[in-house]
Design a protein around this motif. Sequence first.
Motif, PDB file in Angstrom:
ATOM      1  N   VAL A 140      -9.673  -6.937  21.124  1.00  0.00           N
ATOM      2  CA  VAL A 140     -10.545  -6.337  20.113  1.00  0.00           C
ATOM      3  C   VAL A 140     -11.991  -6.672  20.491  1.00  0.00           C
ATOM      4  CG1 VAL A 140     -11.243  -6.353  17.681  1.00  0.00           C
ATOM      5  CG2 VAL A 140      -8.807  -6.479  18.287  1.00  0.00           C
ATOM      6  N   ILE A 141     -12.813  -5.632  20.597  1.00  0.00           N
ATOM      7  CA  ILE A 141     -14.233  -5.789  20.930  1.00  0.00           C
ATOM      8  C   ILE A 141     -15.032  -5.534  19.653  1.00  0.00           C
ATOM      9  CG2 ILE A 141     -16.120  -4.941  22.399  1.00  0.00           C
ATOM     10  CD1 ILE A 141     -13.806  -3.400  23.969  1.00  0.00           C
ATOM     11  N   SER A 188     -15.695   6.985  24.320  1.00  0.00           N
ATOM     12  CA  SER A 188     -16.100   7.523  23.012  1.00  0.00           C
ATOM     13  C   SER A 188     -15.922   6.463  21.918  1.00  0.00           C
ATOM     14  CB  SER A 188     -15.376   8.833  22.695  1.00  0.00           C
ATOM     15  OG  SER A 188     -13.998   8.715  22.903  1.00  0.00           O
ATOM     16  N   GLY A 189     -14.931   5.609  22.064  1.00  0.00           N
ATOM     17  CA  GLY A 189     -14.759   4.515  21.102  1.00  0.00           C
ATOM     18  C   GLY A 189     -15.927   3.538  21.158  1.00  0.00           C
ATOM     19  N   ILE A 190     -16.337   3.209  22.370  1.00  0.00           N
ATOM     20  CA  ILE A 190     -17.450   2.256  22.528  1.00  0.00           C
ATOM     21  C   ILE A 190     -18.765   2.870  22.035  1.00  0.00           C
ATOM     22  CG2 ILE A 190     -18.843   0.998  24.238  1.00  0.00           C
ATOM     23  CD1 ILE A 190     -16.170  -0.368  23.631  1.00  0.00           C
ATOM     24  N   SER A 191     -18.952   4.168  22.260  1.00  0.00           N
ATOM     25  CA  SER A 191     -20.150   4.832  21.727  1.00  0.00           C
ATOM     26  C   SER A 191     -20.175   4.734  20.207  1.00  0.00           C
ATOM     27  CB  SER A 191     -20.175   6.315  22.096  1.00  0.00           C
ATOM     28  OG  SER A 191     -20.215   6.451  23.472  1.00  0.00           O
ATOM     29  N   ALA A 192     -19.008   4.974  19.593  1.00  0.00           N
ATOM     30  CA  ALA A 192     -18.930   4.886  18.133  1.00  0.00           C
ATOM     31  C   ALA A 192     -19.214   3.461  17.655  1.00  0.00           C
ATOM     32  CB  ALA A 192     -17.544   5.341  17.663  1.00  0.00           C
ATOM     33  N   ALA A 200     -15.125  -2.144  15.176  1.00  0.00           N
ATOM     34  CA  ALA A 200     -14.549  -2.809  16.347  1.00  0.00           C
ATOM     35  C   ALA A 200     -13.781  -1.758  17.148  1.00  0.00           C
ATOM     36  CB  ALA A 200     -13.609  -3.929  15.911  1.00  0.00           C
ATOM     37  N   HIS A 201     -13.521  -2.057  18.422  1.00  0.00           N
ATOM     38  CA  HIS A 201     -12.720  -1.145  19.247  1.00  0.00           C
ATOM     39  C   HIS A 201     -11.686  -1.980  19.989  1.00  0.00           C
ATOM     40  CE1 HIS A 201     -11.649   2.398  21.531  1.00  0.00           C
ATOM     41  NE2 HIS A 201     -11.787   1.709  22.656  1.00  0.00           N
ATOM     42  N   PHE A 202     -10.493  -1.394  20.165  1.00  0.00           N
ATOM     43  CA  PHE A 202      -9.337  -2.133  20.680  1.00  0.00           C
ATOM     44  C   PHE A 202      -8.964  -1.550  22.048  1.00  0.00           C
ATOM     45  CE2 PHE A 202      -4.915  -3.671  18.923  1.00  0.00           C
ATOM     46  CZ  PHE A 202      -5.021  -4.816  19.693  1.00  0.00           C
TER      47      PHE A 202
END
Length: 283
Positions: A140-141, A188-192, A200-202
């Motif tokens: 999880v980032i 796209s997850g990291i941009s969001a 957070a992004h997984f």
Amino acid sequence: MNKNTIARRLTAAAAAAVAILATAACGSSSSGSDASSGKDNPYHLIDAGTARVASMGDAKPYTFTDASGNFTGFDVELFKDVAKRVGIHKVVFTGQDFSAILPAVNNGQFDVGVAAIGITPERKQTVDFSDGYLAGYLTVISPKSANISDKADLDGKRLGVVQGTLQESYAAKHFPDTELVRFPDNNSGISALNSGTIDAHFADYEAAKQYVGQYKDLEMAMNIPSFDAPAGFAVKQGNDVLLAALNKGLHEAMQDGTWKKLYQKWFPGSPMPKQYLPASTQG
Ligand code: SNW
């Protein structure tokens, strides 16, 4: 138009017609010595001698496209090495959304799927897998400022996952009070995440490590072991000849230290797992 030109054009047209007929004949032939079976194509590849691989363009450092558009990364280099060992000298990678990879292998659009794809009983229902070649964590980032360090910290939060990944199924099962936001890919997850629309992004551990290195206000907030689902090469169900060859090549690459070399190149500083190293060095 003089006579010579007409003659040349007729010859060209005749040659084209012959080529079309020849192609049609190849396409309709289903057995014997054509290119898609038997001794000319022992691995039943779409094109004899070439492995068509479904992969991802943004799963650095596992598989990604470099500045000139070429696929590279740990999984890419390992697969190419293994393919070469078993006589497949041409490998063509194509980037797909993660969720499209296994269906595309299953329906014969690609020969192999390579993208840190964890081997699970569910996935084995649609494709066959080589032996495992990499096992690690799901990570999880999140922004450092969010102070997320365990499951409870994700309650009521929005967590990005890439569709079809183990992260998605893990989160759906273990983070019931977290809202999942599905993305086609990690970028796209990291941009969001960077724009604040998710909390957070997984992603996979090594990909998370890259993003955290790139965006200094992000951190690796939680690491969840996924050693029971090591990554494998996915092939169409029933292509046992190809699978056996890939396993043989994979084993050789582990035994002669190639695997270790690639691991050190692509995952510098990460703990060296024992199970894929040459037997002689495992002590
Ligand atoms: O299960 C892990 C494995 O232990 C290793 O750490 C490599 O990644 C995994 O295979 C999990 N990978 C995710 C999956 O299989 C996401 C793959 C991706 O984003 N390309 O769903």
